[in-house]
Motif scaffolding. Structure first.
Motif, PDB file in Angstrom:
ATOM      1  N   HIS A 186       1.798   1.676  -2.400  1.00 16.45           N
ATOM      2  CA  HIS A 186       3.180   1.256  -2.676  1.00 16.45           C
ATOM      3  C   HIS A 186       3.987   1.135  -1.382  1.00 16.45           C
ATOM      4  O   HIS A 186       4.781   0.201  -1.218  1.00 16.45           O
ATOM      5  CB  HIS A 186       3.850   2.245  -3.630  1.00 16.45           C
ATOM      6  CG  HIS A 186       3.442   2.080  -5.061  1.00 16.45           C
ATOM      7  ND1 HIS A 186       3.772   0.967  -5.807  1.00 16.45           N
ATOM      8  CD2 HIS A 186       2.717   2.884  -5.880  1.00 16.45           C
ATOM      9  CE1 HIS A 186       3.280   1.090  -7.031  1.00 16.45           C
ATOM     10  NE2 HIS A 186       2.635   2.238  -7.103  1.00 16.45           N
ATOM     11  N   VAL A 187       3.797   2.073  -0.463  1.00 14.07           N
ATOM     12  CA  VAL A 187       4.488   1.999   0.831  1.00 14.07           C
ATOM     13  C   VAL A 187       4.042   0.756   1.591  1.00 14.07           C
ATOM     14  O   VAL A 187       4.852   0.033   2.182  1.00 14.07           O
ATOM     15  CB  VAL A 187       4.222   3.270   1.660  1.00 14.07           C
ATOM     16  CG1 VAL A 187       4.767   3.102   3.085  1.00 14.07           C
ATOM     17  CG2 VAL A 187       4.856   4.486   0.997  1.00 14.07           C
ATOM     18  N   LEU A 188       2.754   0.475   1.561  1.00 12.10           N
ATOM     19  CA  LEU A 188       2.193  -0.684   2.256  1.00 12.10           C
ATOM     20  C   LEU A 188       2.753  -1.979   1.675  1.00 12.10           C
ATOM     21  O   LEU A 188       3.181  -2.869   2.423  1.00 12.10           O
ATOM     22  CB  LEU A 188       0.674  -0.660   2.140  1.00 12.10           C
ATOM     23  CG  LEU A 188      -0.107  -1.835   2.734  1.00 12.10           C
ATOM     24  CD1 LEU A 188       0.201  -1.986   4.217  1.00 12.10           C
ATOM     25  CD2 LEU A 188      -1.591  -1.640   2.512  1.00 12.10           C
ATOM     26  N   VAL A 189       2.775  -2.090   0.365  1.00  5.57           N
ATOM     27  CA  VAL A 189       3.301  -3.293  -0.285  1.00  5.57           C
ATOM     28  C   VAL A 189       4.778  -3.479   0.039  1.00  5.57           C
ATOM     29  O   VAL A 189       5.242  -4.597   0.301  1.00  5.57           O
ATOM     30  CB  VAL A 189       3.064  -3.218  -1.799  1.00  5.57           C
ATOM     31  CG1 VAL A 189       3.826  -4.333  -2.525  1.00  5.57           C
ATOM     32  CG2 VAL A 189       1.573  -3.324  -2.120  1.00  5.57           C
ATOM     33  N   ALA A 190       5.550  -2.380   0.027  1.00  5.10           N
ATOM     34  CA  ALA A 190       6.973  -2.470   0.336  1.00  5.10           C
ATOM     35  C   ALA A 190       7.201  -2.932   1.775  1.00  5.10           C
ATOM     36  O   ALA A 190       8.091  -3.743   2.048  1.00  5.10           O
ATOM     37  CB  ALA A 190       7.648  -1.122   0.104  1.00  5.10           C
TER      38      ALA A 190
END
Length: 323
Positions: A186-190
């Motif tokens: 999720h951090v990577l996608v954000a």
């Protein structure tokens, strides 16, 4: 560099990025026959014109549902309602059409609760809203690189442009078991939603892990069809000044064939099967009204199974891409 002055190298760079938003400049340079420094310089100039490469999760692959809303409102309220929708994190594309009284809004919902909260609670209570119709997108016929998250730059399809192999198509991936994302994903996608070309060290710092781990996660998300990269660039810089929504009523047995045909047209940035009285929706990008007429007459008119079509030129884009 200004509007209308993009040369073959600029256009080749844009095509390469649409095929692979994270393609290395060195690889693009080899494909275009120029130096890596030239590619970097041209990329910087295009960014000054508004170019963005943005990572986007593929909703269907993650078990989410995409909706296209058609919202009729009074002329004096269209801007206010559009602005309120644009501030929502679950909206990704909002445009104003039909004389300034109709809004088109793309919404992604993770489940029934979020869907009902918007469609059954929030929107019906909105002042000056005349009518809402919600259309569930059943099947995307275009790749993530050419959906409405981008602005529909016409480009050569897979296998004919620079930049490497395209990502997997959404319509050939098994969706029976949606892929789950962990906290680091999720951090990577954000982070990629802010800058799809962010470097591995920058992404690793944001996620709190090593660059090699980030590289493996990127490869997994892309190979499994959960992450794509979109090119956001105003079509007017390439001489395209008319964007239009197309609503088609198609014979049920011809839906897939016509959807795939539309997806193969360079004019079409987005095409999907949908619920509602029109079972196929598309967005097209044209140089002007003459090109639109020619497209409707020759391209759409030649497709057996198209029973009716409604066009709605876009007057203004209120939101492009989730930010």
């Amino acid at each position: 560099m200004g509007s209308g002055t993009l040369d073959a190298v600029d256009q080749g760079l844009l095509r390469a990025l649409q095929l692979d938003g994270r393609a290395a400049f060195s690889r693009i340079a080899r494909q275009l026959g120029v130096s890596e420094r030239t590619v970097g310089r041209r990329y910087g100039a295009l960014r000054a014109l508004g170019l963005r490469v943005v990572g986007q999760p593929v909703p269907a692959r993650l078990g989410m549902t995409c909706w296209l809303l058609r919202i009729q409102c009074t002329p004096d309220s269209a801007g206010t309602i559009a602005g309120a929708l644009a501030r929502r994190a679950d909206t990704s594309w909002i445009s104003l059409a039909s004389g300034g009284t109709e809004l088109y809004c793309a919404v992604t919902t993770p489940g029934p609760h979020e869907r009902d909260a918007l469609l059954l609670d929030k929107l019906p209570r909105t002042p000056h809203l005349v009518q809402i119709s919600a259309h569930c997108l059943l099947r995307l016929f275009t790749d993530i690189t050419s959906t409405w998250y981008a602005t529909g730059i016409p480009f050569r399809r897979r296998g004919t442009g620079a930049g490497g192999a395209p990502p997997p198509r959404c319509d050939v991936i098994d969706l029976t078991a949606p892929l789950g994302l962990d906290d680091i994903d999720h951090v990577l996608v954000a982070a990629l939603a802010e800058d799809g070309r962010a470097g591995l060290p920058e992404l690793a710092a944001a996620a709190g892990c090593s660059p090699s781990s980030i590289q493996r996660r990127l490869q997994r998300l892309r190979s499994q069809g959960a992450l794509g990269f979109c090119v956001d660039f105003a079509p007017r810089h390439l001489g395209y000044h008319l964007m239009t929504h197309l609503w088609l009523r198609v014979a049920p047995g011809e839906l897939s064939a016509i959807g795939r045909a539309l997806a193969s047209h360079p004019e079409i940035a987005f095409a999907a099967a949908t619920t509602g009285p029109h079972n196929l929706v598309a967005s097209g990008v044209f140089r002007g009204d003459h090109d639109l007429y020619d497209y409707l007459d020759r391209r759409i008119g030649s497709l057996a199974g198209v029973q009716a079509i409604v066009t709605a030129p876009i007057l203004r884009e209120v939101k492009r891409l989730t930010r």
